[in-house]
Design a protein around this motif. Structure first.
Motif, PDB file in Angstrom:
ATOM      1  N   ARG A 146       1.133  -0.864   4.838  1.00  0.00           N
ATOM      2  CA  ARG A 146       1.666  -2.167   4.437  1.00  0.00           C
ATOM      3  C   ARG A 146       0.537  -3.198   4.330  1.00  0.00           C
ATOM      4  O   ARG A 146       0.486  -3.988   3.377  1.00  0.00           O
ATOM      5  N   ASN A 147      -0.379  -3.176   5.290  1.00  0.00           N
ATOM      6  CA  ASN A 147      -1.517  -4.095   5.244  1.00  0.00           C
ATOM      7  C   ASN A 147      -2.391  -3.815   4.024  1.00  0.00           C
ATOM      8  O   ASN A 147      -2.874  -4.747   3.367  1.00  0.00           O
ATOM      9  N   CYS A 148      -2.596  -2.541   3.717  1.00  0.00           N
ATOM     10  CA  CYS A 148      -3.372  -2.173   2.522  1.00  0.00           C
ATOM     11  C   CYS A 148      -2.689  -2.692   1.264  1.00  0.00           C
ATOM     12  O   CYS A 148      -3.339  -3.234   0.358  1.00  0.00           O
ATOM     13  N   ARG A 149      -1.386  -2.515   1.207  1.00  0.00           N
ATOM     14  CA  ARG A 149      -0.617  -2.976   0.038  1.00  0.00           C
ATOM     15  C   ARG A 149      -0.787  -4.475  -0.175  1.00  0.00           C
ATOM     16  O   ARG A 149      -1.073  -4.932  -1.291  1.00  0.00           O
ATOM     17  N   ASP A 150      -0.631  -5.239   0.895  1.00  0.00           N
ATOM     18  CA  ASP A 150      -0.743  -6.696   0.776  1.00  0.00           C
ATOM     19  C   ASP A 150      -2.167  -7.122   0.426  1.00  0.00           C
ATOM     20  O   ASP A 150      -2.376  -8.081  -0.338  1.00  0.00           O
ATOM     21  N   ARG A 151      -3.135  -6.418   0.965  1.00  0.00           N
ATOM     22  CA  ARG A 151      -4.534  -6.726   0.681  1.00  0.00           C
ATOM     23  C   ARG A 151      -4.862  -6.462  -0.783  1.00  0.00           C
ATOM     24  O   ARG A 151      -5.513  -7.276  -1.454  1.00  0.00           O
ATOM     25  N   GLY A 199      -7.404   2.117   5.095  1.00  0.00           N
ATOM     26  CA  GLY A 199      -6.725   1.819   6.347  1.00  0.00           C
ATOM     27  C   GLY A 199      -7.529   2.138   7.583  1.00  0.00           C
ATOM     28  O   GLY A 199      -7.057   1.912   8.702  1.00  0.00           O
ATOM     29  N   ARG A 221       2.466   3.632   8.657  1.00  0.00           N
ATOM     30  CA  ARG A 221       3.199   2.780   7.726  1.00  0.00           C
ATOM     31  C   ARG A 221       2.731   1.328   7.828  1.00  0.00           C
ATOM     32  O   ARG A 221       2.619   0.629   6.815  1.00  0.00           O
ATOM     33  N   ALA A 222       2.424   0.884   9.040  1.00  0.00           N
ATOM     34  CA  ALA A 222       1.934  -0.486   9.224  1.00  0.00           C
ATOM     35  C   ALA A 222       0.576  -0.670   8.552  1.00  0.00           C
ATOM     36  O   ALA A 222       0.323  -1.700   7.906  1.00  0.00           O
ATOM     37  N   GLU A 223      -0.307   0.320   8.689  1.00  0.00           N
ATOM     38  CA  GLU A 223      -1.608   0.240   8.021  1.00  0.00           C
ATOM     39  C   GLU A 223      -1.449   0.215   6.512  1.00  0.00           C
ATOM     40  O   GLU A 223      -2.155  -0.529   5.816  1.00  0.00           O
ATOM     41  N   HIS A 243       4.079   3.258   0.631  1.00  0.00           N
ATOM     42  CA  HIS A 243       4.731   2.509   1.705  1.00  0.00           C
ATOM     43  C   HIS A 243       6.249   2.574   1.586  1.00  0.00           C
ATOM     44  O   HIS A 243       6.959   2.775   2.581  1.00  0.00           O
TER      45      HIS A 243
END
Length: 335
Positions: A240-245, A219, A236-238, A276
């Protein structure tokens, strides 16, 4: 006084040797030996003979290393992968006979309590009411407290390795349906724990464990070479981006990302989903990465309260955690 602690985990046996001065465990030597139990233990949880041989070798070498550095017998414990193994008693008995090391397992709630103690001492009283999240290979530990030890602890079967095997086995990258199924399970398992944390209203939230460290690095947090005193946070936003990536990539490609190691690449997505979801359900927007966790908690408890409690936990023939005398204070679980 020179002390050492040995942590037998799902990926490695880790040793920390410290000088206990003025109430602070100052590290003088750290070492680890790869054992890869997470890869070799099947769905049954039984630790195979070959893996047991690797464990014996690693534990024996860790004990010799502690002696070379002038430390007493290590405070040695094993985490979820050994604690939940059907042949756990045989494993602990063989290690004791072959190495002389009295390895014990701790209930998940005790692991959460000791990890919280390490985090509290690192963060200090300024952190105020503190929530703690720790994602291991087999379990997720959550704790909350206003003082030295937590008021509330929970240990849930939401470890990154466990969930990867249950939901993503054979899918690389996983299907959208399996990701959604995992998220549903995590939300269901965390519902009551998250409600308690929201009700308590922590001022500060911390995350420990290698899983969170790697996700924070992905992140954008500073790499480990910048040292433990560098402030590292994960929003939390970072996350979420990691999760989707991570969900879009096979394990081999995840291992090429910043902070994601090859041995943990396969389970990194499950870890991101758990992290997340835990932050979202508890209302936590940002966690601070804490370099102190259960190993430091064990050392601090020994330094602050004396060694009698550890002697009681580790003495004699190993017995199941449900009947093993553990005079550590266990924080009461909420209704």
């Amino acid at each position: 006084m020179r002390m050492s602690v040995m942590d037998v985990g799902s990926n490695a046996v880790r040793l920390v040797v410290v000088d206990a001065e003025d109430g602070v465990p100052l590290p003088v030597h750290t070492a680890k030996w790869k054992v890869r139990l997470s890869e070799e233990v099947g769905p049954s949880g039984v630790i195979p003979e070959e893996s047991l041989g690797q464990l014996v070798t690693a534990v024996a070498e860790a004990a010799r290393t502690a002696r070379r550095w002038g430390a007493a017998e290590p405070l040695a414990f094993a985490t979820t992968v050994v604690r939940s193994a059907p042949n756990r008693l045989d494993v602990l008995g063989t290690i004791g006979e072959e190495t002389g090391v009295r390895l014990c397992t701790l209930p998940g709630e005790v692991e959460a309590e000791l990890t919280f103690l390490g985090a509290r001492r690192w963060m200090g009283w300024r952190a105020g009411p503190l929530a703690m999240f720790d994602i291991g290979g087999g379990s997720l530990e959550v704790a909350f407290g206003r003082g030295r030890l937590p008021d509330y602890v929970a240990s849930l079967p939401l470890g990154a390795r466990r969930l990867t095997r249950e939901f993503f086995d054979g899918d690389d990258p996983p299907t959208e349906q399996s990701v959604k199924a995992l998220r549903r399970k995590v939300r269901h398992q965390l519902r009551d724990v998250a409600a308690r944390i929201r009700w308590e209203g922590p001022r500060t939230a911390v995350a420990t464990s290698r899983t969170f460290q790697q996700l924070a690095r992905l992140g954008g947090a500073a790499p480990g070479r910048h040292g433990p005193f560098m402030t590292r946070q994960l929003s939390r936003a970072e996350l979420r981006n990691c999760r989707d990536r991570l969900a879009a990539l096979p394990a081999a490609d995840r291992a090429k990302l910043p902070g994601v190691s090859a041995p943990r690449a396969a389970q990194s997505l499950a870890g991101a989903i758990v992290g997340h979801t835990a932050m979202k359900l508890t209302g936590v927007k940002t966690v601070t990465l804490c370099p102190w966790a259960i190993r430091e908690g064990v050392l601090l408890r020994h330094m602050e309260d004396g060694g009698a409690w550890w002697a009681e936990v580790s003495q004699g023939e190993p017995v199941p955690p449900a009947v093993q005398p553990v005079p550590l204070r266990i924080a009461a679980l909420g209704n």
